[in-house]
Design a protein around this motif. Structure first.
Motif, short mmCIF file in Angstrom:
data_model
loop_
_atom_site.label_atom_id
_atom_site.label_comp_id
_atom_site.label_asym_id
_atom_site.label_seq_id
_atom_site.Cartn_x
_atom_site.Cartn_y
_atom_site.Cartn_z
N SER A 1 0.82 -1.21 0.00
CA SER A 1 0.00 0.00 0.00
C SER A 1 0.86 1.26 0.00
O SER A 1 0.59 2.20 -0.76
CB SER A 1 -0.94 0.00 1.21
N TYR B 1 2.74 1.54 -3.43
CA TYR B 1 1.84 1.77 -4.56
C TYR B 1 1.31 3.21 -4.56
O TYR B 1 1.42 3.92 -5.57
CB TYR B 1 0.68 0.78 -4.52
N TRP B 2 0.72 3.63 -3.45
CA TRP B 2 0.08 4.94 -3.44
C TRP B 2 1.11 6.06 -3.50
O TRP B 2 0.83 7.13 -4.07
CB TRP B 2 -0.82 5.07 -2.21
N THR B 3 2.30 5.83 -2.96
CA THR B 3 3.36 6.83 -3.08
C THR B 3 3.77 7.01 -4.53
O THR B 3 3.88 8.14 -5.04
CB THR B 3 4.58 6.44 -2.24
N MET C 1 2.08 6.16 -7.22
CA MET C 1 0.97 6.67 -8.02
C MET C 1 0.84 8.19 -7.88
O MET C 1 0.48 8.88 -8.84
CB MET C 1 -0.34 6.00 -7.61
N LEU C 2 1.14 8.70 -6.71
CA LEU C 2 1.12 10.16 -6.51
C LEU C 2 2.26 10.83 -7.26
O LEU C 2 2.09 11.92 -7.81
CB LEU C 2 1.20 10.48 -5.02
N ASP D 1 -8.99 -1.04 -7.76
CA ASP D 1 -7.75 -0.47 -7.24
C ASP D 1 -7.71 -0.54 -5.72
O ASP D 1 -6.70 -0.92 -5.11
CB ASP D 1 -7.61 0.98 -7.70
N LEU D 2 -8.82 -0.20 -5.08
CA LEU D 2 -8.88 -0.21 -3.62
C LEU D 2 -8.80 -1.63 -3.07
O LEU D 2 -8.15 -1.87 -2.04
CB LEU D 2 -10.17 0.46 -3.15
N HIS E 1 -5.02 -2.64 -3.55
CA HIS E 1 -3.90 -1.89 -2.98
C HIS E 1 -4.18 -1.17 -1.67
O HIS E 1 -3.30 -0.48 -1.17
CB HIS E 1 -3.40 -0.87 -4.01
N LEU E 2 -5.39 -1.30 -1.13
CA LEU E 2 -5.68 -0.63 0.14
C LEU E 2 -6.42 -1.51 1.13
O LEU E 2 -5.97 -1.67 2.27
CB LEU E 2 -6.49 0.64 -0.11
#
Length: 229
Positions: free
Chosen positions: A89, A92-94, A96-97, A116-117, A120-121
């Motif tokens: 998580s 991935y989110w880092t 993607m930002l 996506d959620l 990855h979350l």
């Protein structure tokens, strides 16, 4: 009994979420051509983590009804799934930002939000809540750390072998890395996963200082009666 029921609900939701993600992978509008290569979807750390997390949720549900079911496998699976999903998580989110093309092909239509959620979350969210709030039997172990290290080494060589067979790295950002940078990334990721495990163990110990009394309260009545006898 109520905390155990709440744990069961969380794990059932987590199990359903993971099954949804696995069932809807690589369906329109999101289709990843890398899935057609050697290793298929299991080239991806996300999918390996999701698979392990799905097994972890399944074991947690089974242990609600059979509390002592397969303790060794349970400990191995859950104590690698939880920090690994946390790592997935965060990475991935880092990324993607910063730039979605670090992880997704440039011509990719993007992953639908719900999928996506669930990829990855939600696995990390449900595993960490259950671990920190309800997993009162957890004890930190060097064996857990060793399992994380072994998996990190395995995934480095597995992804390298898939690249050798397919001619491409499964994640676009790895294509731009030199060998030392790739090695550094994998070592850094494994270290971050270990740090998450250690931080989780510290927070868990703070939350469950009185775990002995709580353990007795949460055990099924037939277990308590057996001990009293």
């Amino acid at each position: 009994m109520m905390p155990r029921l709440m744990s069961l609900v969380i794990n059932l939701i987590g199990l359903y979420s993971n099954i949804y993600a696995l069932k809807n992978l690589n369906k329109p509008p999101f289709e990843n051509p890398a899935f057609l290569g050697f290793g298929g979807k299991y080239q991806f750390l996300t999918i390996l983590g999701l698979t392990i997390a799905t097994i972890a949720f399944g074991l947690k549900v089974i242990r609600f009804f059979v509390p002592r079911f397969s303790p060794v496998i349970y400990a191995i699976v859950t104590n690698i799934a939880t920090p690994m999903e946390g790592l997935i998580s965060v990475l991935y989110w880092t990324m993607m930002l910063v730039d979605p093309n670090l992880l997704l092909p440039k011509d990719s239509p993007g992953i639908p939000l719900l999928l996506d959620l669930t990829l990855h979350l939600f696995p990390a969210l449900f595993l960490w809540i259950d671990f920190l709030v309800f997993d009162i039997e957890f004890k930190r172990s060097n064996a857990h750390v060793g399992t994380i290290a072994i998996f990190s080494i395995f995934y480095f060589f597995w992804s390298w072998y898939c690249q050798f067979k397919n001619g491409f790295w499964v994640y676009p950002f790895l294509e731009a890395f030199s060998l030392p940078l790739r090695l550094g990334f994998f070592v850094g990721s494994g270290t971050l996963c270990w740090c998450m495990y250690e931080l989780g163990a510290i927070i868990h110990s703070k939350l469950h200082d009185n775990s002995s009394a709580t353990t007795a309260a949460l055990q099924p009545s037939f277990v308590l009666n057996k001990k009293e006898a």
